[in-house]
Design an enzyme around this catalytic site. Structure first.
Site, short mmCIF file in Angstrom:
data_model
loop_
_atom_site.label_atom_id
_atom_site.label_comp_id
_atom_site.label_asym_id
_atom_site.label_seq_id
_atom_site.Cartn_x
_atom_site.Cartn_y
_atom_site.Cartn_z
CG ASP A 39 -13.99 10.45 2.80
OD1 ASP A 39 -13.24 11.35 3.85
OD2 ASP A 39 -12.80 10.11 2.33
CG HIS A 60 -16.70 13.76 6.65
ND1 HIS A 60 -15.42 14.53 6.27
CD2 HIS A 60 -16.48 12.12 6.17
CE1 HIS A 60 -14.97 13.69 5.38
NE2 HIS A 60 -15.86 12.32 5.82
CE1 TYR A 102 -6.69 8.54 3.47
CE2 TYR A 102 -8.07 6.24 3.84
CZ TYR A 102 -8.02 8.00 3.81
OH TYR A 102 -9.31 8.08 3.16
#
Length: 360
Positions: free
Chosen positions: A173, A337, A281
């Site tokens: 990730d 995921h 982010y």
């Protein structure tokens, strides 16, 4: 050529770039507001369905027992040479072989590598870090403290601070995003890469611009551009949105025990525990647009065809950027995921086969 002439010639290009970035930010914040509305409805629904939990997250005072499992390794802190920050890490197998460094994603911590720490400590020195901003590692407050450049320097300082000149870098990730970049700019420090569920930033940018379904899958990134509101929404009803990410029957981690769920949540329940991770982010659009980059470090890439966040088409896009013969890619059927946690046996088998040449 006189400087004034050069400036005049470059002016149209600079203006075009500024206009492109202005358009990009207007679209990002429009998407952020729309996504915030959707997530606000979801969070409010959780509160109404579970009124006893209230609107705020409950800080955990007791450390989940599985975080202290001695079979996973010893806990320690490393002070980084460049920034002076202290990072928490778990280490096992020192002296058994090369350094195998694990980088986690969001919303995770070092514990997401528990299966690999147990598996590889007999032949490697395995180290899983809690990255910058993830409690109990230091948590800088400013958004500018979480740029990709600074995070890559952290990785360099960890490798060298542990006494090594290179490592096997294993990442998932957000950790994978950083590992790709690190292999481009610090190739001498990387023996090889093992990547799960994470694309290089430039590949993700180009792929998303041509596949709007990927932009939809990545909707949460737009919410996280906003200040304070994402932290509030994720913590409502005792962090129910995060709990759902991990425990959902379709997209979560199969067979996750209540204790393991608490271990993954624990750092985010501490004061300011969400702001650092979300600041990753908040820097993701800083360098838009990105130039294509060639990938040359030998890499094992594992991807789930049922990943709810990332399309399988990204694997082909990544392959197109590689020097021939340097990438071994596997798209795992029926897998989501969270490969290191949901399918550890398969991942470990792929890793053992890939790492045969490096075994001491």
């Amino acid at each position: 050529m006189p400087e004034v002439v050069v400036t005049a010639l470059l002016a149209p290009s600079r203006l075009s770039l500024k206009l492109l970035r202005a358009l990009m930010w207007s679209l990002v914040f429009s998407a952020a507001l729309l996504t915030a509305l959707v997530y606000s409805c979801i969070a409010l629904t959780h509160v109404l369905c579970r009124p006893r939990r209230g609107c705020c997250g409950r800080p955990r005072s007791a450390v989940p027992a599985c975080l202290s499992d001695p079979s996973l390794g010893e806990h320690d802190f490393l002070t980084l040479k460049t920034s002076g920050l202290r990072l928490h890490y778990v280490s096992a197998g020192r002296g058994n072989g090369p350094l195998m460094l694990f980088l986690h994603g969001f919303p995770e911590n070092w514990f997401s590598w528990r299966y690999q720490l147990r598996e590889f400590q007999s032949r490697f020195h395995v180290v899983a870090v809690d990255m910058r901003g993830y409690w109990p590692s230091d948590i800088p407050q400013k958004v500018d403290c979480y740029t990709v450049d600074l995070l890559m320097v952290d990785i360099q300082d960890v490798i060298q601070g542990l006494g090594y000149s290179k490592c096997i870098l294993v990442a998932h990730d957000w950790g994978a995003v950083l590992a790709w970049n690190f292999s481009i700019y610090y190739p001498a420090l990387v023996e090889c890469l093992v990547i799960t569920s994470g694309p290089p930033m430039s590949v993700f940018q180009d792929y998303s611009l041509h596949h709007f379904t990927q932009l939809f899958r990545s909707h949460y990134m737009y919410l996280f551009q906003l200040p304070w509101l994402p932290e509030k929404l994720l913590s409502m009803s005792d962090f129910q949105i995060l709990k759902s990410i991990f425990s959902d029957r379709k997209i979560g981690i199969p067979h996750l025990t209540p204790s393991e769920l608490e271990a993954l949540l624990y750092s985010f329940t501490q004061s300011g525990g969400l702001t650092g991770p979300l600041n990753y982010y908040r820097n993701i659009f800083r360098n838009f647009p990105l130039e294509p980059q060639e990938l040359s470090v030998r890499t094992l890439l594992l991807w789930g065809d049922k990943d709810a966040s990332l399309e399988s088409g990204l694997v082909d896009a990544i392959s197109s950027r590689f020097v021939p013969g340097q990438l071994e890619a596997h798209v795992m059927r029926g897998v989501g995921h969270w490969i290191p946690q949901s399918n550890p046996e398969e991942m470990n088998q792929y890793m053992w086969a890939f790492l045969q040449d490096l075994l001491p």
